[in-house]
Design a protein around this motif. Structure first.
Motif, mmCIF file in Angstrom:
data_model
loop_
_atom_site.group_PDB
_atom_site.id
_atom_site.type_symbol
_atom_site.label_atom_id
_atom_site.label_comp_id
_atom_site.label_asym_id
_atom_site.label_seq_id
_atom_site.Cartn_x
_atom_site.Cartn_y
_atom_site.Cartn_z
ATOM 1 N N SER A 1 0.812 -1.216 0.000
ATOM 2 C CA SER A 1 0.000 0.000 0.000
ATOM 3 C C SER A 1 0.848 1.271 0.000
ATOM 4 O O SER A 1 0.307 2.369 0.065
ATOM 5 C CB SER A 1 -0.948 -0.001 1.206
ATOM 6 O OG SER A 1 -0.208 0.042 2.405
ATOM 7 N N GLY A 2 2.170 1.133 -0.066
ATOM 8 C CA GLY A 2 3.051 2.293 -0.108
ATOM 9 C C GLY A 2 3.479 2.814 1.246
ATOM 10 O O GLY A 2 4.154 3.831 1.335
ATOM 11 N N GLU A 3 3.070 2.132 2.322
ATOM 12 C CA GLU A 3 3.443 2.561 3.676
ATOM 13 C C GLU A 3 4.868 2.094 3.995
ATOM 14 O O GLU A 3 5.315 1.054 3.509
ATOM 15 C CB GLU A 3 2.472 1.961 4.703
ATOM 16 C CG GLU A 3 1.045 2.397 4.530
ATOM 17 C CD GLU A 3 0.806 3.860 4.882
ATOM 18 O OE1 GLU A 3 1.544 4.398 5.726
ATOM 19 O OE2 GLU A 3 -0.113 4.453 4.310
ATOM 20 N N ASN A 4 5.565 2.852 4.842
ATOM 21 C CA ASN A 4 6.902 2.459 5.283
ATOM 22 C C ASN A 4 6.808 1.202 6.128
ATOM 23 O O ASN A 4 5.894 1.061 6.945
ATOM 24 C CB ASN A 4 7.546 3.568 6.119
ATOM 25 C CG ASN A 4 7.884 4.776 5.290
ATOM 26 O OD1 ASN A 4 8.216 4.659 4.116
ATOM 27 N ND2 ASN A 4 7.803 5.946 5.890
ATOM 28 N N GLU A 5 7.783 0.290 5.936
ATOM 29 C CA GLU A 5 7.779 -0.917 6.744
ATOM 30 C C GLU A 5 9.203 -1.349 7.087
ATOM 31 O O GLU A 5 10.156 -0.988 6.404
ATOM 32 C CB GLU A 5 7.029 -2.063 6.055
ATOM 33 C CG GLU A 5 7.735 -2.699 4.903
ATOM 34 C CD GLU A 5 7.032 -3.936 4.362
ATOM 35 O OE1 GLU A 5 6.072 -4.437 4.976
ATOM 36 O OE2 GLU A 5 7.464 -4.416 3.312
ATOM 37 N N LEU A 6 9.286 -2.102 8.164
ATOM 38 C CA LEU A 6 10.523 -2.725 8.615
ATOM 39 C C LEU A 6 10.352 -4.221 8.421
ATOM 40 O O LEU A 6 9.341 -4.793 8.834
ATOM 41 C CB LEU A 6 10.755 -2.410 10.095
ATOM 42 C CG LEU A 6 11.866 -3.179 10.808
ATOM 43 C CD1 LEU A 6 13.231 -2.838 10.204
ATOM 44 C CD2 LEU A 6 11.840 -2.873 12.299
ATOM 45 N N VAL A 7 11.331 -4.858 7.776
ATOM 46 C CA VAL A 7 11.280 -6.297 7.532
ATOM 47 C C VAL A 7 12.475 -6.934 8.232
ATOM 48 O O VAL A 7 13.624 -6.539 8.016
ATOM 49 C CB VAL A 7 11.316 -6.616 6.019
ATOM 50 C CG1 VAL A 7 11.272 -8.116 5.790
ATOM 51 C CG2 VAL A 7 10.169 -5.927 5.299
ATOM 52 N N LEU A 8 12.177 -7.929 9.062
ATOM 53 C CA LEU A 8 13.202 -8.653 9.812
ATOM 54 C C LEU A 8 13.129 -10.125 9.422
ATOM 55 O O LEU A 8 12.048 -10.727 9.491
ATOM 56 C CB LEU A 8 12.953 -8.505 11.313
ATOM 57 C CG LEU A 8 12.878 -7.071 11.814
ATOM 58 C CD1 LEU A 8 12.119 -6.985 13.117
ATOM 59 C CD2 LEU A 8 14.273 -6.518 11.972
#
Length: 112
Positions: free
Chosen positions: A58-65
């Protein structure tokens, strides 16, 4: 690169924008990274990968671990307390019971 026989656990957090948001509070992210790496090492459950920042569908900032190990359940058990304590929401964890690029591997999605 992870061995093809290894399982993968991938946590995703939506990050809030702005100076008070998690996206800019890198100290929180670094603390989480240290907690996860330590928990995984202590449990002998696998290997933690460097966190990645990006945008979700959706274009939102995310953190991927991401972490890799021979048993996704054991890996998640080691990671779960730290993952649940991180405040960013919505968040989810995908347990992938096989190599990351194996489309036939079983998966389980856990909402945090």
């Amino acid at each position: 690169m992870a061995d093809v026989a290894e399982h993968v656990v991938v946590a995703r957090y939506r990050l809030a924008p702005g100076p008070s948001g998690t996206a800019t509070n890198l100290a929180n992210v670094y603390q989480l990274e240290e907690q996860l790496a330590s928990a995984i090492e202590t449990a002998g459950a696998g290997e933690f990968e460097q966190p990645q920042f990006g945008r979700d569908e959706s274009g939102e900032n995310e953190l991927v671990l991401s972490a890799y190990g021979p048993d996704a359940n054991r890996l998640f058990a080691a990671m779960e307390p730290a993952l649940r304590s991180f405040p960013a929401r919505p968040a989810s964890v995908l347990l992938h019971y096989g190599a990351y690029d194996d489309p036939n591997a079983a998966e389980q999605l856990v909402r945090l």
